[in-house]
Design a protein around this motif. Structure first.
Motif, PDB file in Angstrom:
ATOM      1  N   LEU A   9       0.721  -1.093  -0.054  1.00  0.00           N
ATOM      2  CA  LEU A   9      -0.104  -0.017   0.056  1.00  0.00           C
ATOM      3  C   LEU A   9       0.900   1.183  -0.031  1.00  0.00           C
ATOM      4  O   LEU A   9       0.141   2.369  -0.271  1.00  0.00           O
ATOM      5  N   GLY A  10       1.959   1.197   0.354  1.00  0.00           N
ATOM      6  CA  GLY A  10       2.820   2.245   0.533  1.00  0.00           C
ATOM      7  C   GLY A  10       3.943   2.149   1.544  1.00  0.00           C
ATOM      8  O   GLY A  10       4.425   1.129   2.066  1.00  0.00           O
ATOM      9  N   SER A  11       4.789   2.977   1.411  1.00  0.00           N
ATOM     10  CA  SER A  11       6.068   3.275   2.491  1.00  0.00           C
ATOM     11  C   SER A  11       6.240   4.619   2.654  1.00  0.00           C
ATOM     12  O   SER A  11       5.962   5.413   2.182  1.00  0.00           O
ATOM     13  N   TRP A  12       6.894   4.722   4.079  1.00  0.00           N
ATOM     14  CA  TRP A  12       7.270   5.692   4.663  1.00  0.00           C
ATOM     15  C   TRP A  12       8.998   5.941   4.701  1.00  0.00           C
ATOM     16  O   TRP A  12       9.460   4.909   5.453  1.00  0.00           O
ATOM     17  N   ASN A  13       9.431   6.575   3.846  1.00  0.00           N
ATOM     18  CA  ASN A  13      11.000   6.695   3.764  1.00  0.00           C
ATOM     19  C   ASN A  13      11.765   7.900   4.254  1.00  0.00           C
ATOM     20  O   ASN A  13      12.862   8.208   4.484  1.00  0.00           O
ATOM     21  N   GLY A  14      10.916   8.896   4.597  1.00  0.00           N
ATOM     22  CA  GLY A  14      11.575  10.080   4.807  1.00  0.00           C
ATOM     23  C   GLY A  14      11.752  10.663   6.245  1.00  0.00           C
ATOM     24  O   GLY A  14      12.694  11.604   6.611  1.00  0.00           O
ATOM     25  N   CYS A  15      11.631   9.668   7.122  1.00  0.00           N
ATOM     26  CA  CYS A  15      11.584  10.156   8.526  1.00  0.00           C
ATOM     27  C   CYS A  15      13.004   9.349   9.485  1.00  0.00           C
ATOM     28  O   CYS A  15      13.071   9.472  10.455  1.00  0.00           O
ATOM     29  N   PHE A  16      13.574   8.447   8.681  1.00  0.00           N
ATOM     30  CA  PHE A  16      14.355   7.367   9.359  1.00  0.00           C
ATOM     31  C   PHE A  16      15.865   7.532   8.556  1.00  0.00           C
ATOM     32  O   PHE A  16      16.806   6.514   8.769  1.00  0.00           O
ATOM     33  N   SER A  17      16.448   8.705   8.023  1.00  0.00           N
ATOM     34  CA  SER A  17      17.619   8.912   7.547  1.00  0.00           C
ATOM     35  C   SER A  17      18.630   8.809   8.559  1.00  0.00           C
ATOM     36  O   SER A  17      19.736   8.048   8.281  1.00  0.00           O
ATOM     37  N   GLU A  18      18.530   9.206   9.590  1.00  0.00           N
ATOM     38  CA  GLU A  18      19.449   9.009  11.019  1.00  0.00           C
ATOM     39  C   GLU A  18      19.528   7.608  11.347  1.00  0.00           C
ATOM     40  O   GLU A  18      20.873   6.972  11.403  1.00  0.00           O
TER      41      GLU A  18
ATOM     42  N   PRO B 218      17.137   1.342  22.785  1.00  0.00           N
ATOM     43  CA  PRO B 218      15.827   0.866  22.686  1.00  0.00           C
ATOM     44  C   PRO B 218      15.583  -0.099  21.550  1.00  0.00           C
ATOM     45  O   PRO B 218      15.894   0.433  20.373  1.00  0.00           O
ATOM     46  N   HIS B 219      15.240  -1.291  21.680  1.00  0.00           N
ATOM     47  CA  HIS B 219      15.099  -2.245  20.572  1.00  0.00           C
ATOM     48  C   HIS B 219      13.492  -2.382  20.241  1.00  0.00           C
ATOM     49  O   HIS B 219      13.271  -2.505  19.022  1.00  0.00           O
TER      50      HIS B 219
ATOM     51  N   LEU C 216      17.185   2.530  17.644  1.00  0.00           N
ATOM     52  CA  LEU C 216      18.301   2.137  18.665  1.00  0.00           C
ATOM     53  C   LEU C 216      19.475   2.858  18.628  1.00  0.00           C
ATOM     54  O   LEU C 216      20.005   3.231  19.646  1.00  0.00           O
ATOM     55  N   ASN C 217      20.107   3.027  17.456  1.00  0.00           N
ATOM     56  CA  ASN C 217      21.380   3.671  17.426  1.00  0.00           C
ATOM     57  C   ASN C 217      21.466   5.064  17.538  1.00  0.00           C
ATOM     58  O   ASN C 217      22.597   5.724  17.863  1.00  0.00           O
ATOM     59  N   ILE C 218      20.466   5.711  17.851  1.00  0.00           N
ATOM     60  CA  ILE C 218      20.144   7.265  18.329  1.00  0.00           C
ATOM     61  C   ILE C 218      19.580   7.346  19.444  1.00  0.00           C
ATOM     62  O   ILE C 218      19.074   8.380  19.877  1.00  0.00           O
ATOM     63  N   ASN C 219      19.195   6.252  20.108  1.00  0.00           N
ATOM     64  CA  ASN C 219      18.514   6.210  21.432  1.00  0.00           C
ATOM     65  C   ASN C 219      17.263   7.251  21.411  1.00  0.00           C
ATOM     66  O   ASN C 219      17.168   7.925  22.298  1.00  0.00           O
TER      67      ASN C 219
END
Length: 295
Positions: free
Chosen positions: A204-213, A266-267, A233-236
């Motif tokens: 149905l779609g995807s969200w690509n823009g919020c997780f660059s970090e 956070p996992h 996890l990697n940016i806590n």
């Protein structure tokens, strides 16, 4: 939007391993925690007030994801096991006291087969009230797929291969279902969330823009289904995203975030669908923390 409940749990010394996952039984006021380590109980059970109740260890090797399924006749705990020993590569159902009820997959055997059903490091599970099951498989193994099973464990649909195209995954790490018939997957390695129709498996779609970090590690909805809570996890960080109502997925929008201490890691998270509290399993801090909504 949230504040830390510094009094939960009452006795944090019961966390004796790496806390990988957490599941809330909001009907009975219980919180299940999956942890890893040598000679530690693999599943801990607390009350929602934070009191330690009991633990269990039988047939659990390396818990990764955990989910509580409530029905009119009782509740059970589903757990994904990514161990490489004789219990691993499985999705298992337990009674609340830890009695093994069901095993999906071929214990100890990694694979990509459906007959017999074989997983390779299954990462997370979501079970609907109907008993239909969604599994993301896996956590870095040979499989990168989303599988839907009927309540009698037959394949209804399967989607996904390794890659970064539409409907492909690189470490599908967490799965949840909203109130509008959509399945949401944290596609961790591709740093995006992908969404599928729960009946057909159609993309149905995807969200690509919020997780660059950092890619999304968890997907869980708030009790009103207005927001999606994502651990990074990697940016806590916990990112809180506006969830779209029926219709187009649109673009992602982070409306709030909770910055955790360095090395918290956070996992996976879960949400108490009655109180709205968010529980965060932190493998760096080796604890589960509870965040309560600000009224």
């Amino acid at each position: 939007m949230y504040k830390l409940d510094i009094g939960w749990p009452k006795a944090p010394e019961y966390f004796t391993g790496q806390t990988f996952c957490v599941a809330v039984d909001s009907l009975h006021g219980l919180v299940y925690v999956g942890q890893r380590g040598d000679n530690v109980p693999k599943v801990l059970v607390f009350s929602e007030e934070g009191y330690f109740l009991h633990s269990w260890n039988d047939t659990v090797e390396m818990p990764h994801g955990i989910f509580v399924w409530n029905t009119e006749t009782g509740s059970s705990v589903w757990l994904t096991d990514v161990g490489t020993g004789k219990y691993g590569h499985t999705v298992k159902q337990y009674s609340p006291l830890g009695k093994l009820l069901q095993v999906l997959g071929t214990p100890g055997n990694a694979g990509s087969s459906l007959i017999p059903l074989q997983f390779d490091q299954p990462a997370d599970i979501f079970v609907e009230a109907t008993g239909e099951i969604y599994v993301v498989d896996g956590d870095g193994g040979m499989n990168n797929r989303l599988l839907k099973l009927s309540d009698d464990y037959k394949e209804l649909w399967l989607t996904g291969t390794n890659g970064s195209g539409i409907g492909q995954f690189k470490i599908p790490h967490s799965v949840t279902v909203d109130a509008f018939g959509r399945v949401w997957v944290a596609d961790r390695g591709n740093k995006r969330i992908q969404v599928f129709d729960k009946v057909t498996g159609e993309w149905l779609g995807s969200w690509n823009g919020c997780f660059s970090e950092d890619g999304p590690y968890s997907v869980r909805f708030t009790a009103d289904y207005k927001y999606l809570i994502v651990a990074q996890l990697n940016i806590n960080r916990l990112a809180i995203l506006a969830a779209p109502p029926v219709g187009s997925i649109g673009d992602c929008a982070i409306v709030h975030s909770v910055q955790l201490a360095d090395e918290t890691k956070p996992h996976l998270v879960d949400v108490d669908m009655r109180s709205g509290a968010v529980y965060v399993a932190e493998i760096g801090a080796q604890q589960v923390q509870k965040y309560v909504p600000l009224s």
